[in-house]
Scaffold this active site. Structure first.
Site, mmCIF file in Angstrom:
data_model
loop_
_atom_site.group_PDB
_atom_site.id
_atom_site.type_symbol
_atom_site.label_atom_id
_atom_site.label_comp_id
_atom_site.label_asym_id
_atom_site.label_seq_id
_atom_site.Cartn_x
_atom_site.Cartn_y
_atom_site.Cartn_z
ATOM 1 N N LYS A 80 -1.804 0.678 -1.002
ATOM 2 C CA LYS A 80 -0.533 0.050 -1.412
ATOM 3 C C LYS A 80 -0.244 -1.058 -0.789
ATOM 4 O O LYS A 80 -0.161 -1.233 0.573
ATOM 5 C CB LYS A 80 0.558 1.020 -1.430
ATOM 6 C CG LYS A 80 1.735 0.701 -2.016
ATOM 7 C CD LYS A 80 3.000 1.524 -1.504
ATOM 8 C CE LYS A 80 3.551 1.394 -0.060
ATOM 9 N NZ LYS A 80 4.133 0.176 -0.068
ATOM 10 N N LYS A 108 8.400 -2.406 -7.214
ATOM 11 C CA LYS A 108 9.417 -1.882 -7.506
ATOM 12 C C LYS A 108 10.292 -2.542 -8.870
ATOM 13 O O LYS A 108 11.561 -3.208 -8.582
ATOM 14 C CB LYS A 108 10.662 -1.542 -6.491
ATOM 15 C CG LYS A 108 9.947 -0.667 -5.300
ATOM 16 C CD LYS A 108 10.892 -0.699 -4.236
ATOM 17 C CE LYS A 108 10.363 0.344 -2.925
ATOM 18 N NZ LYS A 108 9.478 -0.402 -2.251
#
Length: 253
Positions: free
Chosen positions: A51, A85
């Site tokens: 990630k 996000k």
């Protein structure tokens, strides 16, 4: 189950790993790109994915250094997740998603707070078209998350905790994953019941933030996102392998 979710299941099963490395190296790291490439090579055998956050995106550039890291992750058999996000209006979210997917990312994180219409809808349509994944935030791992994710929202005429509503939305929207901090094992269990096994749970916050490997998996986490406990270890490979073994041997309740 979407293509990304299927790939995660396959990679985790083949490597017997639930560990996703959060490659959040400080931007001040000497030879930042080289260190990132080297770390990925060293610990890849213990991982099921990697990630990325803005720690590398801002200093290295999306289509330059970060793309090289994504390509390297793929060469090592690891899916790459961009922890962006997404939380803006639909047109902006779509533009960002298009660039992240062009850079090779297999999945993105999204914030449910912007809602569906005019928010996340176009990103979900794009991800489905391209066979990429989307992971919806339900409850973040840091202490301040209770100020937002734990507060009530009106849903179906009733007030419910935001994280429960977000988990329901993620299932309805066809998300590939839901993010619940490992620091909140009781919330993992609640979200697991809401999802009914249809959507995987990704849990950050193991180690430095106080989350327990065993407790998170026992309560229902499918994957653990780990950064500093590996990055700052004297021997990153030993740390990653220890986490892999610990997480894999736990049986969810």
């Amino acid at each position: 189950m979407g293509k990304f979710a299927e790939r995660m299941v396959e990679t985790a099963g083949r490597k017997k790993s639930r560990i996703i490395l959060a490659l959040d190296l400080p931007p001040s790291t000497p030879n930042l790109l080289g260190e990132g490439l080297n770390l990925l090579s060293r610990v890849s055998r213990s991982l099921c994915a990697v990630k990325f956050n803005r720690h590398l995106l801002l200093p290295l550039g999306l289509m330059e250094g970060v793309k090289r890291l994504v390509d390297h992750a793929h060469s090592l058999g690891l899916p790459a997740i961009m922890d962006c996000k997404l939380n803006d209006i639909g047109s902006t979210n779509l533009a960002m998603a298009e660039w992240f997917f062009k850079a090779g990312f297999d999945a993105l994180t999204v914030s449910p707070y912007v809602g569906w219409k005019g928010g996340l809808e176009p990103v979900f349509h794009l991800a489905k078209k391209l066979g990429r994944g989307l992971l919806v935030l339900a409850y973040m791992s840091h202490e301040g998350a209770r100020q937002t994710f734990g507060k009530p929202l009106l849903s179906g005429g009733r007030l419910k905790p935001a994280y429960q509503v977000f988990a329901s939305w993620a299932s309805r929207w066809g998300a590939d994953g839901v993010i619940v901090g490992a620091t909140r094992p009781a919330k993992i269990a609640e979200v697991k019941r809401i999802l009914k096994g249809r959507v995987a749970i990704y849990s950050p916050g193991v180690g430095f933030q106080g989350g327990s490997v065993e407790e998170a998996v026992r309560k229902g986490a499918d994957y653990l996102i780990v950064g500093r406990s590996i990055l700052q270890a004297e021997d990153p490979l030993e740390a990653a392998e220890s986490l892999r073994v610990r997480a894999w041997r736990v049986k969810p309740t």
